[in-house]
Design a protein around this motif. Structure first.
Motif, PDB file in Angstrom:
ATOM      1  N   ASP A  37       7.449   6.972  12.005  1.00  0.00           N
ATOM      2  CA  ASP A  37       8.370   5.911  11.578  1.00  0.00           C
ATOM      3  C   ASP A  37       8.808   6.081  10.138  1.00  0.00           C
ATOM      4  OD1 ASP A  37       8.074   4.598  14.088  1.00  0.00           O
ATOM      5  OD2 ASP A  37       6.112   3.863  13.402  1.00  0.00           O
ATOM      6  N   TYR A  38       7.900   6.645   9.327  1.00  0.00           N
ATOM      7  CA  TYR A  38       8.216   6.847   7.910  1.00  0.00           C
ATOM      8  C   TYR A  38       7.703   8.223   7.506  1.00  0.00           C
ATOM      9  CZ  TYR A  38       8.888   1.809   7.923  1.00  0.00           C
ATOM     10  OH  TYR A  38       9.332   0.549   8.204  1.00  0.00           O
ATOM     11  N   ALA A  39       8.229   8.726   6.386  1.00  0.00           N
ATOM     12  CA  ALA A  39       7.731  10.011   5.905  1.00  0.00           C
ATOM     13  C   ALA A  39       7.686   9.991   4.387  1.00  0.00           C
ATOM     14  CB  ALA A  39       8.649  11.132   6.378  1.00  0.00           C
ATOM     15  N   LEU A  40       6.628  10.619   3.852  1.00  0.00           N
ATOM     16  CA  LEU A  40       6.548  10.756   2.403  1.00  0.00           C
ATOM     17  C   LEU A  40       6.647  12.251   2.081  1.00  0.00           C
ATOM     18  CD1 LEU A  40       5.997   9.226  -0.296  1.00  0.00           C
ATOM     19  CD2 LEU A  40       3.606   9.879  -0.014  1.00  0.00           C
ATOM     20  N   PRO A  41       7.770  12.650   1.447  1.00  0.00           N
ATOM     21  CA  PRO A  41       7.909  14.060   1.092  1.00  0.00           C
ATOM     22  C   PRO A  41       7.050  14.370  -0.138  1.00  0.00           C
ATOM     23  CG  PRO A  41       9.910  12.840   0.509  1.00  0.00           C
ATOM     24  CD  PRO A  41       8.933  11.837   1.058  1.00  0.00           C
ATOM     25  N   CYS A  42       6.378  15.507  -0.142  1.00  0.00           N
ATOM     26  CA  CYS A  42       5.460  15.801  -1.252  1.00  0.00           C
ATOM     27  C   CYS A  42       6.017  16.783  -2.278  1.00  0.00           C
ATOM     28  CB  CYS A  42       4.135  16.314  -0.698  1.00  0.00           C
ATOM     29  SG  CYS A  42       3.277  15.059   0.277  1.00  0.00           S
ATOM     30  N   PHE A  43       7.286  17.172  -2.118  1.00  0.00           N
ATOM     31  CA  PHE A  43       7.860  18.147  -3.060  1.00  0.00           C
ATOM     32  C   PHE A  43       7.765  17.665  -4.501  1.00  0.00           C
ATOM     33  CE2 PHE A  43      10.238  18.245   0.939  1.00  0.00           C
ATOM     34  CZ  PHE A  43       9.992  19.549   1.328  1.00  0.00           C
ATOM     35  N   LYS A  47       4.896  19.590  -9.305  1.00  0.00           N
ATOM     36  CA  LYS A  47       4.745  19.815 -10.741  1.00  0.00           C
ATOM     37  C   LYS A  47       3.503  19.118 -11.271  1.00  0.00           C
ATOM     38  CE  LYS A  47       8.516  20.878 -13.808  1.00  0.00           C
ATOM     39  NZ  LYS A  47       9.881  20.393 -13.956  1.00  0.00           N
ATOM     40  N   MET A  48       3.374  17.880 -10.840  1.00  0.00           N
ATOM     41  CA  MET A  48       2.291  17.024 -11.312  1.00  0.00           C
ATOM     42  C   MET A  48       0.914  17.630 -11.002  1.00  0.00           C
ATOM     43  SD  MET A  48       2.271  13.128 -10.132  1.00  0.00           S
ATOM     44  CE  MET A  48       0.793  12.170 -10.114  1.00  0.00           C
ATOM     45  N   PHE A  49       0.793  18.218  -9.812  1.00  0.00           N
ATOM     46  CA  PHE A  49      -0.501  18.760  -9.414  1.00  0.00           C
ATOM     47  C   PHE A  49      -0.617  20.263  -9.638  1.00  0.00           C
ATOM     48  CE2 PHE A  49      -0.212  14.887  -6.865  1.00  0.00           C
ATOM     49  CZ  PHE A  49      -1.475  14.356  -7.052  1.00  0.00           C
ATOM     50  N   GLY A  50       0.533  20.909  -9.898  1.00  0.00           N
ATOM     51  CA  GLY A  50       0.520  22.358 -10.033  1.00  0.00           C
ATOM     52  C   GLY A  50       0.067  23.040  -8.753  1.00  0.00           C
ATOM     53  N   LYS A  51       0.525  22.526  -7.641  1.00  0.00           N
ATOM     54  CA  LYS A  51       0.098  23.039  -6.331  1.00  0.00           C
ATOM     55  C   LYS A  51       1.289  23.055  -5.386  1.00  0.00           C
ATOM     56  CE  LYS A  51      -4.509  21.412  -5.206  1.00  0.00           C
ATOM     57  NZ  LYS A  51      -5.209  20.444  -4.403  1.00  0.00           N
ATOM     58  N   PRO A  53       3.516  21.980  -2.334  1.00  0.00           N
ATOM     59  CA  PRO A  53       3.656  20.657  -1.708  1.00  0.00           C
ATOM     60  C   PRO A  53       2.849  20.516  -0.417  1.00  0.00           C
ATOM     61  CG  PRO A  53       5.806  21.526  -2.312  1.00  0.00           C
ATOM     62  CD  PRO A  53       4.826  22.621  -2.595  1.00  0.00           C
ATOM     63  N   GLY A  54       2.792  21.576   0.385  1.00  0.00           N
ATOM     64  CA  GLY A  54       2.043  21.518   1.642  1.00  0.00           C
ATOM     65  C   GLY A  54       0.559  21.234   1.403  1.00  0.00           C
ATOM     66  N   LEU A  55       0.028  21.862   0.369  1.00  0.00           N
ATOM     67  CA  LEU A  55      -1.395  21.654   0.046  1.00  0.00           C
ATOM     68  C   LEU A  55      -1.631  20.235  -0.464  1.00  0.00           C
ATOM     69  CD1 LEU A  55      -2.231  25.052  -1.706  1.00  0.00           C
ATOM     70  CD2 LEU A  55      -2.846  24.315   0.604  1.00  0.00           C
ATOM     71  N   ILE A  56      -0.680  19.761  -1.221  1.00  0.00           N
ATOM     72  CA  ILE A  56      -0.806  18.388  -1.733  1.00  0.00           C
ATOM     73  C   ILE A  56      -0.848  17.400  -0.560  1.00  0.00           C
ATOM     74  CG2 ILE A  56       0.294  16.596  -3.137  1.00  0.00           C
ATOM     75  CD1 ILE A  56       1.601  18.886  -4.732  1.00  0.00           C
ATOM     76  N   ALA A  57       0.027  17.657   0.410  1.00  0.00           N
ATOM     77  CA  ALA A  57       0.065  16.778   1.586  1.00  0.00           C
ATOM     78  C   ALA A  57      -1.322  16.730   2.244  1.00  0.00           C
ATOM     79  CB  ALA A  57       1.123  17.269   2.578  1.00  0.00           C
ATOM     80  N   GLU A  58      -1.925  17.891   2.372  1.00  0.00           N
ATOM     81  CA  GLU A  58      -3.260  17.944   2.977  1.00  0.00           C
ATOM     82  C   GLU A  58      -4.282  17.163   2.156  1.00  0.00           C
ATOM     83  OE1 GLU A  58      -4.837  21.837   4.152  1.00  0.00           O
ATOM     84  OE2 GLU A  58      -2.853  22.188   5.037  1.00  0.00           O
ATOM     85  N   VAL A  77       3.485  17.475   8.454  1.00  0.00           N
ATOM     86  CA  VAL A  77       4.452  18.447   8.976  1.00  0.00           C
ATOM     87  C   VAL A  77       5.096  19.103   7.764  1.00  0.00           C
ATOM     88  CG1 VAL A  77       6.543  18.817  10.314  1.00  0.00           C
ATOM     89  CG2 VAL A  77       4.899  17.110  11.063  1.00  0.00           C
ATOM     90  N   GLY A  78       4.720  20.352   7.510  1.00  0.00           N
ATOM     91  CA  GLY A  78       5.210  21.063   6.326  1.00  0.00           C
ATOM     92  C   GLY A  78       4.780  20.325   5.080  1.00  0.00           C
ATOM     93  N   ALA A  79       5.769  19.937   4.262  1.00  0.00           N
ATOM     94  CA  ALA A  79       5.428  19.251   3.025  1.00  0.00           C
ATOM     95  C   ALA A  79       5.562  17.740   3.166  1.00  0.00           C
ATOM     96  CB  ALA A  79       6.332  19.761   1.915  1.00  0.00           C
ATOM     97  N   TYR A  80       5.636  17.289   4.390  1.00  0.00           N
ATOM     98  CA  TYR A  80       5.803  15.850   4.629  1.00  0.00           C
ATOM     99  C   TYR A  80       4.542  15.224   5.207  1.00  0.00           C
ATOM    100  CZ  TYR A  80      10.879  16.156   4.061  1.00  0.00           C
ATOM    101  OH  TYR A  80      12.144  16.321   3.554  1.00  0.00           O
ATOM    102  N   LEU A  81       4.317  13.996   4.808  1.00  0.00           N
ATOM    103  CA  LEU A  81       3.300  13.198   5.484  1.00  0.00           C
ATOM    104  C   LEU A  81       4.064  12.234   6.390  1.00  0.00           C
ATOM    105  CD1 LEU A  81       1.074  12.612   2.404  1.00  0.00           C
ATOM    106  CD2 LEU A  81       0.279  13.662   4.526  1.00  0.00           C
TER     107      LEU A  81
END
Ligand code: ARG
Length: 571
Positions: A37-43, A47-51, A53-58, A77-81
């Protein structure tokens, strides 16, 4: 109403150092239903995490705790939650909310205490009301309704083009040949003829031009004869415009047009003089806008008279004082982009409150093209709007004659008016306003296409369903579990989104967001209706489906009314 986005943002704000509000704005609604229903993109966190986006999502997924919320699951899913809400929670919330608010569902308070001016229509006196004026009229009315439903105090202004040197000529022409023309019947056409004729004469005879200038000067000074004639031209033109406004059910809170500001331009000039920015240029007085990369804004012509822009500046000053507006929206075609950029820049010098300065906004829109040249035209491309509306009505009348001969004449007339006008309105508001619009009878009157008639037809279907039961089921008797099949749930999700859809439409000043929603809801209801029999033996199933139909009925009618489209009860 439950705010699921807020719940999601709250969960994430606990595990990431970004404010809940900011997170809420980052949450998207995936196009594909399967993506939740919703998605949070992690791109944006990379910068903030220096990682990556896919890893950040995990990472985030591992940390987040959503027990005790309405979140069902979170998937990567990819860089999205991708976030899915508990269906039951959404279903119950929609039913609870709509049953409490009924026809008021969608109304909000976010605009309370704020004033929004919507300036729209604004045709020119003694000139034809053309198809471009139809667009501003319809877009403006829709915006007016949208802001009003959000709780803003709205002021609708028709800034009539009722001033200018051409009135000096009109007066001269009328003085000479007024008796030859029958102004009562077709005033604008007649006045146009007088205008063309006097213009010719002015070219041949300098003294006629001089007399016309003199008339305008007298008009400015309030001379009785000239003012009375001007008033007559204005009244007659308005009478003709109101034939169109009445067909469309358009209203204004103010008809203060350009003439109203004629005696208010002196103050503008005084203020601008004091800023030291009003400079002479080839005899005229201008505000230089080179720094803003624009051509200068002329304030006074070399003969001292003011222009269109000066009166617009006087209007800004007046409106700031009179209405203390938070927004002043000008629904005007994109040909005037530069004009509005210029006056908004100059308005910064007027000393109006900052909120007013910032609230000035040009709502520009594209042109209308005809698919075929068949429409009644005159002077090449000028379409008579009244004829167009009458033709829409009469075409639907013919369709009704074929489709529903059993209806009474009165019913057919009534439906033809609502559906014909509704088709034109919908077509005008269907696409994003800045896009040029194509006008094609076959498209706009197609009962199965993405059209006004299709929405109205869907509404009428909900009506016939509801007529089959005497009373609406009690909310407490509705088992929401029975509405979780794919088609029903899709309808529920759309109903849930309606208040946010209205807010988005206001944010972008884009009535087409409502148009899109109404088509989506109509389509979703049609699939629901095709898949699910509504009148069935199991009372609880029937009750649930009836209730869903009732909610669609309410929201379709409410949404259409924001656009100015009236629903027929039969069709
Ligand atoms: N009368 C003008 C026209 O028909 C539109 C006026 C737009 N509004 C304004 N405040 N300048 O083109």
């Amino acid at each position: 109403m439950k705010d699921f986005k807020e719940q999601i943002a709250e969960c994430f704000a606990k595990v990431i150092e970004i404010s809940q509000d900011e997170l809420k704005h980052m949450i998207e609604i995936p196009k594909d239903e399967k993506m939740g229903d919703y998605a949070l993109p992690c791109f944006r966190f990379a910068k903030m995490f220096g990682k990556a986006p896919g890893l950040i999502a995990e990472d985030l997924k591992g940390k987040i705790d959503f027990a005790n919320t309405d979140i069902e699951k979170i998937e990567i899913v990819g860089a999205y939650l991708n976030i899915t809400i508990k269906q039951q929670a959404l279903a119950e919330d929609v039913l609870k909310e709509i049953s409490a608010q009924n026809e008021n569902y969608g109304k909000q308070q976010i605009g309370n205490g704020k004033n929004v001016i919507v300036e729209y229509s604004s045709p020119n006196i003694a000139k034809p009301f053309h198809i471009g004026h139809l667009r501003t009229t319809l877009i403006g009315r829709a915006l007016y309704n949208i802001y009003q439903t959000l709780g803003y105090k709205t002021i609708g202004i028709n800034h009539l083009g009722d001033y200018g040197t051409q009135f000096g000529k009109m007066i001269e022409g009328y003085k000479r040949w007024g008796e030859e023309y029958n102004l009562e019947e077709n005033p604008i056409e007649q006045l146009m003829q007088i205008y063309v004729r006097i213009n010719e004469l002015c070219k041949e005879d300098e003294s006629v031009l001089e007399a016309s200038r003199e008339n305008f000067k007298k008009l400015e000074e309030g001379d009785e004869y000239c003012t009375n004639l001007w008033q007559k031209f204005r009244d007659l033109s308005l009478k003709e415009f109101y034939r169109i406004y009445d067909l469309l059910d358009i209203h204004f809170d103010s008809l203060n047009g350009e003439a109203f500001y004629a005696d208010k331009t002196d103050e503008v000039i005084e203020i601008l003089e004091k800023t030291g920015k009003l400079v002479e240029s080839e005899g005229a007085r201008i505000i230089d806008l080179e720094e803003q990369n624009m051509s200068p804004c002329m304030i006074c012509k070399s003969n001292g008279s003011t222009i269109y822009a000066t009166r617009d500046l006087a209007a800004i000053l007046y409106r700031a004082r009179t209405y203390d507006f938070d927004k002043c929206l000008y629904v005007v075609a994109y040909e005037q982009n530069l004009h509005f950029k210029q006056i908004f820049e100059v308005a910064k010098l007027l000393g109006i409150p900052e909120k007013c300065q910032k609230g000035l906004e040009h709502i520009s829109y594209g042109m209308v093209h005809l698919k075929s040249g068949k429409m009644s035209t005159r002077e090449g491309n000028v379409i008579k709007v009244e004829e167009l509306l009458q033709e829409a009505i009469s075409r639907v009348r013919t369709i009704m004659e074929e489709k529903n001969p059993e209806l009474t004449e009165e019913e057919k007339d009534n439906i033809a008016k609502k559906v014909g006008i509704g088709a034109v309105i919908y077509n005008d508001l269907a696409g994003s306003r800045i896009k040029d619009e194509i006008f094609d009878w076959d498209t706009i009157l197609n009962f199965n296409g993405e059209t006004g008639p299709y929405i109205q037809y869907t509404y009428v279907r909900t009506n016939s369903v509801l007529k089959k039961v005497n009373d609406l089921p009690e909310l407490s008797n509705v088992n929401t579990k029975l509405l979780l099949d794919e088609q029903s749930y899709k309808v529920l999700k759309l109903l849930y989104s309606y208040p946010e859809v209205i807010r988005n439409a206001a944010d972008k000043n884009e009535p087409s967001i409502i148009s899109r929603f109404l088509i989506d809801l109509s389509k979703a209801f049609s699939s629901f209706y095709n898949e699910n029999k509504i009148m069935v033996d199991e009372q609880d199933v029937q009750d649930a489906r009836i209730y869903l139909t009732y909610m669609v009925n309410l929201v379709l009618k409410n949404g259409a009314s924001l656009l100015g489209i009236n629903m027929p009860e039969k069709m």
